[in-house]
Design a protein around this motif. Structure first.
Motif, PDB file in Angstrom:
ATOM      1  N   LEU A 170      83.779  32.315  34.802  1.00 57.88           N
ATOM      2  CA  LEU A 170      84.834  33.274  35.093  1.00 57.88           C
ATOM      3  C   LEU A 170      84.359  34.642  34.206  1.00 57.88           C
ATOM      4  O   LEU A 170      84.462  35.635  34.493  1.00 57.88           O
ATOM      5  CB  LEU A 170      86.111  32.934  34.445  1.00 57.88           C
ATOM      6  CG  LEU A 170      86.866  32.257  35.612  1.00 57.88           C
ATOM      7  CD1 LEU A 170      88.506  31.933  34.927  1.00 57.88           C
ATOM      8  CD2 LEU A 170      87.450  33.165  36.823  1.00 57.88           C
ATOM      9  N   LEU A 171      83.709  34.266  32.723  1.00 53.30           N
ATOM     10  CA  LEU A 171      83.369  35.521  32.003  1.00 53.30           C
ATOM     11  C   LEU A 171      82.257  36.022  32.599  1.00 53.30           C
ATOM     12  O   LEU A 171      82.160  37.393  32.763  1.00 53.30           O
ATOM     13  CB  LEU A 171      83.115  34.975  30.558  1.00 53.30           C
ATOM     14  CG  LEU A 171      82.895  35.906  29.659  1.00 53.30           C
ATOM     15  CD1 LEU A 171      84.107  36.841  29.349  1.00 53.30           C
ATOM     16  CD2 LEU A 171      82.483  35.298  28.215  1.00 53.30           C
ATOM     17  N   ILE A 198      81.150  28.129  26.014  1.00 55.39           N
ATOM     18  CA  ILE A 198      81.486  29.250  27.016  1.00 55.39           C
ATOM     19  C   ILE A 198      80.247  30.280  26.995  1.00 55.39           C
ATOM     20  O   ILE A 198      79.737  30.668  28.102  1.00 55.39           O
ATOM     21  CB  ILE A 198      82.813  30.165  26.606  1.00 55.39           C
ATOM     22  CG1 ILE A 198      83.819  29.106  26.652  1.00 55.39           C
ATOM     23  CG2 ILE A 198      83.224  31.405  27.259  1.00 55.39           C
ATOM     24  CD1 ILE A 198      85.202  29.687  26.070  1.00 55.39           C
ATOM     25  N   PRO A 199      79.712  30.962  25.713  1.00 54.00           N
ATOM     26  CA  PRO A 199      78.613  31.660  25.788  1.00 54.00           C
ATOM     27  C   PRO A 199      77.364  30.987  26.574  1.00 54.00           C
ATOM     28  O   PRO A 199      76.643  31.614  27.145  1.00 54.00           O
ATOM     29  CB  PRO A 199      78.157  32.023  24.598  1.00 54.00           C
ATOM     30  CG  PRO A 199      79.343  31.951  23.750  1.00 54.00           C
ATOM     31  CD  PRO A 199      80.244  30.754  24.434  1.00 54.00           C
ATOM     32  N   LEU A 218      84.386  26.161  33.283  1.00 58.49           N
ATOM     33  CA  LEU A 218      85.265  27.056  34.150  1.00 58.49           C
ATOM     34  C   LEU A 218      85.354  28.752  33.304  1.00 58.49           C
ATOM     35  O   LEU A 218      84.953  29.463  33.981  1.00 58.49           O
ATOM     36  CB  LEU A 218      86.547  26.394  34.036  1.00 58.49           C
ATOM     37  CG  LEU A 218      87.675  26.795  35.109  1.00 58.49           C
ATOM     38  CD1 LEU A 218      87.067  26.330  36.282  1.00 58.49           C
ATOM     39  CD2 LEU A 218      89.094  26.363  34.377  1.00 58.49           C
ATOM     40  N   LEU A 219      85.488  28.390  31.995  1.00 56.94           N
ATOM     41  CA  LEU A 219      85.743  29.997  31.283  1.00 56.94           C
ATOM     42  C   LEU A 219      84.715  30.622  31.235  1.00 56.94           C
ATOM     43  O   LEU A 219      84.613  31.900  31.474  1.00 56.94           O
ATOM     44  CB  LEU A 219      86.375  29.549  29.744  1.00 56.94           C
ATOM     45  CG  LEU A 219      87.660  28.674  30.079  1.00 56.94           C
ATOM     46  CD1 LEU A 219      88.219  28.380  28.351  1.00 56.94           C
ATOM     47  CD2 LEU A 219      88.715  29.676  30.578  1.00 56.94           C
ATOM     48  N   GLY A 220      83.290  29.956  31.138  1.00 57.23           N
ATOM     49  CA  GLY A 220      82.092  30.716  31.097  1.00 57.23           C
ATOM     50  C   GLY A 220      81.658  31.404  32.503  1.00 57.23           C
ATOM     51  O   GLY A 220      81.476  32.380  32.371  1.00 57.23           O
ATOM     52  N   MET A 271      77.087  42.161  26.227  1.00 49.92           N
ATOM     53  CA  MET A 271      77.631  40.837  26.454  1.00 49.92           C
ATOM     54  C   MET A 271      76.627  39.691  26.496  1.00 49.92           C
ATOM     55  O   MET A 271      77.025  38.832  25.753  1.00 49.92           O
ATOM     56  CB  MET A 271      78.440  40.932  27.527  1.00 49.92           C
ATOM     57  CG  MET A 271      79.918  41.471  27.442  1.00 49.92           C
ATOM     58  SD  MET A 271      80.856  40.976  26.158  1.00 49.92           S
ATOM     59  CE  MET A 271      81.648  39.594  26.953  1.00 49.92           C
ATOM     60  N   ARG A 297      81.252  42.228  37.120  1.00 51.20           N
ATOM     61  CA  ARG A 297      82.275  43.119  38.014  1.00 51.20           C
ATOM     62  C   ARG A 297      82.171  44.538  37.441  1.00 51.20           C
ATOM     63  O   ARG A 297      82.599  45.492  38.026  1.00 51.20           O
ATOM     64  CB  ARG A 297      83.574  42.549  38.086  1.00 51.20           C
ATOM     65  CG  ARG A 297      83.841  41.443  39.180  1.00 51.20           C
ATOM     66  CD  ARG A 297      84.702  42.198  40.149  1.00 51.20           C
ATOM     67  NE  ARG A 297      85.200  41.112  40.978  1.00 51.20           N
ATOM     68  CZ  ARG A 297      86.515  40.898  41.434  1.00 51.20           C
ATOM     69  NH1 ARG A 297      87.383  41.919  40.844  1.00 51.20           N
ATOM     70  NH2 ARG A 297      86.742  39.830  41.942  1.00 51.20           N
ATOM     71  N   ILE A 298      81.874  44.487  36.025  1.00 50.74           N
ATOM     72  CA  ILE A 298      82.234  45.731  35.357  1.00 50.74           C
ATOM     73  C   ILE A 298      80.872  46.716  35.237  1.00 50.74           C
ATOM     74  O   ILE A 298      79.859  46.143  34.566  1.00 50.74           O
ATOM     75  CB  ILE A 298      82.625  45.505  33.894  1.00 50.74           C
ATOM     76  CG1 ILE A 298      84.143  44.995  34.059  1.00 50.74           C
ATOM     77  CG2 ILE A 298      82.515  46.818  33.141  1.00 50.74           C
ATOM     78  CD1 ILE A 298      84.682  44.866  32.858  1.00 50.74           C
ATOM     79  N   SER A 322      83.614  38.009  35.649  1.00 51.78           N
ATOM     80  CA  SER A 322      84.165  39.400  35.097  1.00 51.78           C
ATOM     81  C   SER A 322      83.212  40.454  34.497  1.00 51.78           C
ATOM     82  O   SER A 322      83.428  41.308  35.075  1.00 51.78           O
ATOM     83  CB  SER A 322      85.170  38.760  33.981  1.00 51.78           C
ATOM     84  OG  SER A 322      86.047  37.897  34.469  1.00 51.78           O
ATOM     85  N   VAL A 323      82.302  39.873  33.966  1.00 51.94           N
ATOM     86  CA  VAL A 323      81.429  40.861  33.031  1.00 51.94           C
ATOM     87  C   VAL A 323      80.475  41.475  34.326  1.00 51.94           C
ATOM     88  O   VAL A 323      80.340  42.665  34.204  1.00 51.94           O
ATOM     89  CB  VAL A 323      80.465  40.233  32.075  1.00 51.94           C
ATOM     90  CG1 VAL A 323      79.306  41.164  31.691  1.00 51.94           C
ATOM     91  CG2 VAL A 323      81.203  39.985  30.745  1.00 51.94           C
TER      92      VAL A 323
END
Lengths: 308, 279
Positions: A104-105, A184-185, A100-102, A122, A111-112, A108-109
């Protein structure tokens, strides 16, 4: 370098006159000898991986002294069963949260867009963090969230006492947080290429046909990402399940995780006549990993087939 | 609607910021513990920047036990890389050149180390080799083959990807038709073209071996992670400082590898070589 090496081949080879022998034939063996070059590889794997793994099973099913049930059976009863459930729960939870968190990360990354170096930074950092584990990671978290940790103290300053709340860096919640540091990574690294595989044209096509963003994700995006998510989940599960060093260092060898339990048997500081239990616990670990990795291979094959 | 858009713009940044705090905070805590001589209890706002020192780390670095464990780890890492490449480069090339039908089998076998966790492997190893060849487990170098096994999955993948990017058959046939011997094809054609894969695999293996704890600790080998785990009791500041130092060095190594990978990504294809050969 490669260019220089290759362009010099034509001129400087002293025995350049091999035109009489056809070079292509010289390099080819009859079909039945083809696997011959793989003997060293299979020999090496057989000697240092397959043989020890199989012996483990052989030793685990041997009849135990002073006991009427086999070690294989005993390894999934009582406290040992609890250990397995504890380890599987921890692995499932860290895998789920990691997925889940990975993901999302990664979303998000991606998107930038600016600054440009950010994405590469990253990715490099995730590469390091995903491979981080073992002793240094345990040290870092003991310094941060241990009873005398910096973060513990900062949270305490705001009026929340972690150890009064039942939190220990070596208990279930503690190990979960520490494992997320590499879970996560790892998921991030799996999901970045998966997200990049979604073409902008597909979301544009969906939008032009009148689909709302959630409809695009529900009917197009998510089904396309499913193999990566599922494969990632299985990989993260096996990653947590087989981890040993971090949990060992966090708990000074006292964790209830199966890998940490096995250590006692190998060092031989238990009741005599139960040496086989160590082999049996390890054998059960292999069985669980076998199921997980078979699932992973299956998912990956399906994904590869779809991509072609 | 405008608020929705604002949230859509802001949440990725917010989430990344939280993630960065999660990933950096333990490292900062580690640095404080390693380099500041103030116990946690008496740490406050007024002495936050006082008594920072790297003495703990220096004491550890001067410890002869440290240099011994470092040299054991470096030697084992070096030989692991050597053994692994000598085994996997010919195997992968052979699979692609002579036995493509075996590729699936070989790939599956290289994933087997993931099925047998290190803790299970070491239990199996001591159950077999301890009785048959105790001299083997007594040597520090007995770690080498097992570390090679651990590094096998990503080494095969790295080489496999590198070879797939080449037109292997054409390269070999071209070199052969120009009269190159098999060893010459290997050294002057294939290895230079695979250098990104080789460097990649070698560095990764190196870092994995330097950080491996499970097998070394159960076979009672005095490697670097073993030393760190033990030093935590006697010289905790030094141990944590060393852990941090290793993390920083690993990060630098990884960054170097990714730079090499990027620089090289344009030069690995047959087209360039053809252009080079036209005159």
């Amino acid at each position: 370098m490669a260019l220089a090496g290759i362009s010099s081949l034509g001129q400087s080879d002293p025995k350049g006159g091999s035109h009489t022998r056809t070079p292509l034939q010289r390099f080819q063996l009859p079909v039945k000898f083809k696997p011959i070059g793989l003997i060293p590889f299979f020999g090496f794997v057989g000697l240092f991986l397959v043989w020890p793994a199989f012996s483990l099973f052989r030793l685990a099913i041997q009849p135990t002294k002073n006991s009427d049930i086999s070690a294989m059976r005993e390894a999934i009863t009582g406290d040992y069963l609890d250990s397995f459930i504890y380890t599987i729960k921890l692995s499932l939870l860290t895998a789920l949260l990691g997925v889940l968190l990975g993901s999302l990360l990664a979303a998000s990354v991606l998107r930038i867009e600016r600054p440009k170096w950010f994405r590469n930074f990253m990715t490099s950092f995730a590469g390091v963090a995903a491979n981080l584990g073992g002793i240094p990671l345990a040290f870092a978290f003991i310094a941060a969230l241990g009873t005398q940790g910096l973060i513990t103290k900062m949270i305490d300053y705001f009026g929340v006492n972690l150890s009064d709340a039942g939190f220990r860096i070596s208990n279930f919640a503690g190990i979960t947080i520490v494992y997320l540091y590499f879970q996560i990574p790892l998921m991030f690294l799996i999901m970045v290429p998966a997200f990049n595989g979604l073409r902008a044209a597909w979301s544009e096509a969906a939008a032009s046909l009148g689909a709302a963003p959630w409809q695009y994700w529900r009917y197009v995006g998510l089904p396309l990402l499913t193999p990566a998510l599922l494969g990632g989940f299985l990989l993260l599960f096996s990653n947590a399940f087989s981890a040993y060093a971090t949990a060992y260092a966090l708990s000074s060898g006292g964790a209830r995780l199966v890998p940490v339990q096995i250590r006692f048997f190998l060092q031989g500081n238990t009741i005599t006549g139960k040496d086989n239990l160590g082999y049996a616990l390890a054998a059960w670990m292999i069985i669980i990993m076998l199921i997980t990795m078979t699932g992973y291979l299956f998912v990956r094959r399906r994904a590869e087939k779809w991509q072609q | 609607m405008a608020a929705m858009k604002f949230i859509g713009k802001i949440w990725p940044r917010l989430y990344i910021a939280i993630a960065i705090v999660f990933f950096v905070a333990p490292l900062l805590s580690m640095a404080r513990f390693a380099f500041q001589r103030i116990p946690m209890i008496s740490l406050g706002k007024d002495n936050l920047f006082k008594r920072w020192t790297i003495d703990g780390l220096l004491t550890t670095l001067r410890d002869p036990e440290f240099s011994h464990s470092l040299s054991v780890s470096l030697k084992v890492a070096f030989f692991t890389v050597l053994v692994l490449l000598f085994l996997m480069v010919p195997t992968t090339l052979w699979v692609h050149l002579s036995a493509p039908r075996w590729r699936g089998v070989v790939e599956t076998v290289t994933i087997l180390p993931y099925v047998v966790p290190p803790i299970a492997l070491v239990v199996g190893v001591s159950g077999t080799y301890r009785s048959i060849a105790p001299w083997f487990l007594a040597s520090n170098y007995s770690l080498v083959p097992f570390y090679a096994i651990l590094a096998m999955p990503f080494t095969f993948r790295s080489l496999d990807v590198g070879i797939k990017a080449l037109d292997l058959r054409t390269l070999v046939d071209a070199a052969k038709s120009l009269g190159a011997s098999s060893s010459r094809v290997m050294w002057n054609v294939l290895l230079p073209n695979l250098r990104t894969s080789l460097i990649n695999a070698a560095f990764l293996t190196f870092t994995v071996v330097l950080g491996e704890f499970t097998i070394a600790s159960l076979l009672l080998k005095r490697t670097l992670p073993m030393y760190m785990a033990e030093a935590q009791g006697s010289e905790p500041q030094g141990a944590l400082g060393l852990g941090l130092l290793i993390l920083v060095l690993t990060t630098i190594l990884f960054t170097l590898v990714s730079i090499i990978r990027k620089k090289d990504s344009t030069s690995i294809n047959v087209k360039n070589i053809n252009v080079g050969m036209v005159p």
